[in-house]
Design an enzyme around this catalytic site. Structure first.
Site, PDB file in Angstrom:
ATOM      1  CE1 TYR A 125      19.434 -17.441  28.777  1.00  0.00           C
ATOM      2  CE2 TYR A 125      20.594 -15.380  29.327  1.00  0.00           C
ATOM      3  CZ  TYR A 125      20.534 -16.689  29.072  1.00  0.00           C
ATOM      4  OH  TYR A 125      21.513 -17.458  29.226  1.00  0.00           O
ATOM      5  N   GLY A 132      26.186 -27.834  26.637  1.00  0.00           N
ATOM      6  CA  GLY A 132      25.762 -29.108  27.221  1.00  0.00           C
ATOM      7  C   GLY A 132      26.263 -30.402  26.614  1.00  0.00           C
ATOM      8  N   GLY A 185      25.739 -27.142  22.013  1.00  0.00           N
ATOM      9  CA  GLY A 185      26.288 -25.846  22.832  1.00  0.00           C
ATOM     10  C   GLY A 185      26.956 -26.536  23.791  1.00  0.00           C
ATOM     11  CB  SER A 221      21.066 -32.498  21.653  1.00  0.00           C
ATOM     12  OG  SER A 221      20.489 -31.211  21.861  1.00  0.00           O
ATOM     13  CB  ILE A 263      24.360 -32.958  31.002  1.00  0.00           C
ATOM     14  CG1 ILE A 263      25.887 -33.323  31.699  1.00  0.00           C
ATOM     15  CG2 ILE A 263      24.868 -31.576  30.443  1.00  0.00           C
ATOM     16  CD1 ILE A 263      27.104 -33.359  31.173  1.00  0.00           C
ATOM     17  N   GLY A 271      20.069 -30.612  28.244  1.00  0.00           N
ATOM     18  CA  GLY A 271      20.471 -29.664  26.848  1.00  0.00           C
ATOM     19  C   GLY A 271      21.571 -30.269  26.360  1.00  0.00           C
ATOM     20  CB  SER A 312      23.776 -16.282  31.744  1.00  0.00           C
ATOM     21  OG  SER A 312      22.671 -15.454  31.839  1.00  0.00           O
TER      22      SER A 312
END
Length: 302
Positions: A162, A23, A21, A19, A15, A17, A149
């Site tokens: 984004y 993830g 949110g 650290s 996985i 990211g 997203s």
């Protein structure tokens, strides 16, 4: 379900990211369900402390491994891939979750931000996938999950970089699914709804907006409405983690799924409404002035 249906061995998942949110929540959920979790992050020294506290894992727990990964640095990607295979061999799951957010109109966002956005969300993940695919093909099983997203479904004003990278992420996933399916590897694109993480707050977003510039009228209305919508719609990251765990259990060659009621509604609207209709709906929801309303010498009435 945490065992490989082909071998009976405990399944492993990478996985990115991990650290914070979504993830962090996902790594915690999967670890508690018995997965071997490889948590890839920019700063394992600090991030793994947070993750171990969330999971209750010890420093030497072989089911929770931290790997340093800077997706914007090709040498870091190569080193991370080697560390992953040294730790777990061919991973069963590869979850591309890491990402950055930014606010600002196209005129306001510097080219460097676009480059960093694509490096983090597209170029780095593609490179990591290319490094790991040979071992996954040899294993004959696996699932690659790309976390998109709502911006990947429909380009949203004030978040063009984004939206652009998430749209590219989805097209990459669709293309790759046809390539890797014959080797027993599936691809899932997850369209996320609104979750209570740093990425929707000022702390997690690069703010390029010029609040006194030519788009000031846009920003004033959009900021007010956007914050209100996020406050109403934001769900716990743990809800996303539950959906991700289910997605990893899929045995279909390609899946595009929404996690979150707002994301599900957008996917339905995108199928039912014409593109022009969605554009108009977005404009009205965000309070953007009508076409031509801000022309020099034009009427400012909406």
């Amino acid at each position: 379900m945490s065992s490989n249906p082909m071998t009976g061995e405990r399944r492993s998942v990478v996985i990115t990211g991990a650290s914070r949110g979504l993830g962090l929540a996902s790594a915690t959920k999967l670890y508690k369900r018995g997965w071997r979790v490889v948590a890839a992050m920019r700063s394992p020294d600090t991030g793994m402390k947070v993750l171990r506290a969330a999971t209750g894992a010890g420093d030497d727990d072989p089911r929770l491994v931290g790997v340093a990964l800077d997706l914007t640095d090709p040498s870091s990607v190569t080193a991370a891939a080697k560390a992953i295979e040294d730790a777990v061999g061919a991973p069963y799951g590869l979850v591309h979750n890491a990402g950055i957010s930014a606010a600002g109109m196209v005129e306001e966002t510097p080219t460097e931000l676009w480059e960093r956005m694509f490096a983090t969300t597209i170029f780095g993940p593609v490179a990591l996938t290319k490094e790991l695919l040979p071992s996954m093909r040899r294993a004959g099983a696996g699932r690659i999950v790309l976390v998109s997203s709502q911006g990947g479904v429909r380009g949203m004003p004030a978040t063009a970089p984004y939206s652009a990278v998430k749209g590219a992420l989805e097209r990459w996933g669709e293309s790759m699914a046809g390539e890797v399916a014959p080797f027993g590897i599936g691809v899932t694109v997850i369209v996320t709804g609104t979750y209570d993480t740093d990425i929707i707050t000022d702390a997690g977003t690069t703010d390029c907006r010029d609040l006194a510039g030519v788009y000031a009228r846009h920003h004033q209305t959009m900021d007010k409405r956007g914050r209100a919508a996020m406050k109403l719609a934001a769900r716990s990251p743990e809800k996303f983690a539950e959906g991700l765990a289910k997605a990893l259990d899929s045995e279909k060659p390609f899946v595009k799924t929404a996690i979150g009621p707002d994301a599900r509604m957008l996917l339905i609207a995108n199928r039912v409404l014409p593109s022009a209709g969605l554009h108009q709906m977005t404009r009205l929801m965000m309070g953007i002035p009508r076409f031509g309303a801000m022309r020099s010498g034009g009427s400012s009435n909406d």
